[in-house]
Design a protein around this motif. Structure first.
Motif, short mmCIF file in Angstrom:
data_model
loop_
_atom_site.label_atom_id
_atom_site.label_comp_id
_atom_site.label_asym_id
_atom_site.label_seq_id
_atom_site.Cartn_x
_atom_site.Cartn_y
_atom_site.Cartn_z
N ARG A 119 32.37 44.54 48.04
CA ARG A 119 31.69 45.07 46.86
C ARG A 119 32.49 46.16 46.13
O ARG A 119 32.61 46.12 44.90
CB ARG A 119 30.31 45.61 47.23
CG ARG A 119 29.52 46.14 46.04
CD ARG A 119 28.20 46.81 46.44
NE ARG A 119 27.47 46.13 47.47
CZ ARG A 119 26.59 45.14 47.27
NH1 ARG A 119 26.34 44.74 46.06
NH2 ARG A 119 25.97 44.57 48.28
N ASP A 179 35.60 46.55 45.77
CA ASP A 179 36.70 45.94 45.01
C ASP A 179 36.18 45.15 43.81
O ASP A 179 36.81 45.12 42.76
CB ASP A 179 37.54 45.04 45.93
CG ASP A 179 38.33 45.86 46.94
OD1 ASP A 179 38.60 47.05 46.68
OD2 ASP A 179 38.68 45.31 48.00
N VAL A 180 35.02 44.52 43.97
CA VAL A 180 34.40 43.80 42.85
C VAL A 180 34.02 44.80 41.76
O VAL A 180 34.31 44.60 40.58
CB VAL A 180 33.16 43.01 43.33
CG1 VAL A 180 32.36 42.47 42.16
CG2 VAL A 180 33.58 41.88 44.27
N VAL A 181 33.39 45.90 42.17
CA VAL A 181 32.96 46.93 41.22
C VAL A 181 34.17 47.56 40.53
O VAL A 181 34.17 47.76 39.31
CB VAL A 181 32.11 48.00 41.93
CG1 VAL A 181 31.83 49.19 41.03
CG2 VAL A 181 30.80 47.39 42.42
N THR A 225 31.19 42.61 38.70
CA THR A 225 29.93 42.44 39.41
C THR A 225 29.07 41.31 38.84
O THR A 225 28.51 40.52 39.59
CB THR A 225 29.13 43.76 39.40
OG1 THR A 225 29.96 44.80 39.92
CG2 THR A 225 27.87 43.66 40.22
N GLU A 226 28.99 41.22 37.54
CA GLU A 226 28.14 40.20 36.90
C GLU A 226 28.78 38.81 36.91
O GLU A 226 28.09 37.82 36.67
CB GLU A 226 27.82 40.61 35.46
CG GLU A 226 27.06 41.92 35.36
CD GLU A 226 25.71 41.87 36.07
OE1 GLU A 226 25.03 40.84 35.98
OE2 GLU A 226 25.37 42.87 36.73
N GLN A 227 30.07 38.72 37.18
CA GLN A 227 30.76 37.43 37.12
C GLN A 227 30.93 36.77 38.49
O GLN A 227 31.39 35.64 38.57
CB GLN A 227 32.15 37.59 36.49
CG GLN A 227 32.12 37.92 35.01
CD GLN A 227 31.94 39.41 34.75
OE1 GLN A 227 32.32 40.24 35.56
NE2 GLN A 227 31.35 39.74 33.62
N ILE A 228 30.57 37.46 39.55
CA ILE A 228 30.78 36.94 40.90
C ILE A 228 29.70 35.91 41.23
O ILE A 228 28.52 36.10 40.95
CB ILE A 228 30.77 38.09 41.93
CG1 ILE A 228 31.95 39.02 41.70
CG2 ILE A 228 30.78 37.56 43.36
CD1 ILE A 228 33.31 38.39 41.89
N ASN A 263 26.93 33.84 43.10
CA ASN A 263 25.87 34.22 44.04
C ASN A 263 26.12 33.66 45.43
O ASN A 263 25.50 34.09 46.39
CB ASN A 263 24.51 33.73 43.53
CG ASN A 263 24.08 34.47 42.29
OD1 ASN A 263 24.46 35.61 42.07
ND2 ASN A 263 23.28 33.82 41.47
N LEU A 301 28.22 39.80 48.83
CA LEU A 301 28.87 41.09 48.60
C LEU A 301 28.60 42.00 49.80
O LEU A 301 27.45 42.16 50.21
CB LEU A 301 28.36 41.74 47.32
CG LEU A 301 28.71 41.01 46.02
CD1 LEU A 301 28.12 41.73 44.83
CD2 LEU A 301 30.22 40.87 45.86
#
Length: 95
Positions: free
Chosen positions: A58, A60-62, A67-70, A72, A76
């Motif tokens: 998470r 690294d995603v942030v 965040t919105e493109q990962i 489901n 995370l």
């Protein structure tokens, strides 16, 4: 075995990584590896077809504003969960 992908999937040997995944393994995407979890992309579908649990770090995603493109389908996780995965999978392979 715990596999970690820390570079962009566009700069990794994804075919070899996928061939190396076995039942009971897990894959954690971190650093630029989180790009592989982009929803709707070819790479995420290839990873999900491997049928191993797929995690994305998470922080690294942030940090990459993704965040919105990962997808489901990628779970995370934080650092504590990452450490727990390393305990559960004593053998590890970094890609």
């Amino acid at each position: 075995m715990l596999h970690t992908l820390s570079c962009s999937p566009y700069h990794a040997d994804l075919d070899t990584l996928l061939r190396g995944l076995d039942k009971g393994d897990a894959l954690v995407l971190l650093q630029d590896g989180v790009i592989a979890a982009l929803a709707g992309g070819n790479i995420i579908h290839r990873l999900l077809d491997s049928a191993v649990p797929l995690y994305a770090l998470r922080p690294d995603v942030v940090a990459r504003g993704m965040t919105e493109q990962i997808s489901n389908s990628a779970v995370l996780i934080g650092y504590n969960e990452f450490v727990q995965l390393t305990v559960e999978h004593p053998q590890q392979l970094a890609w």
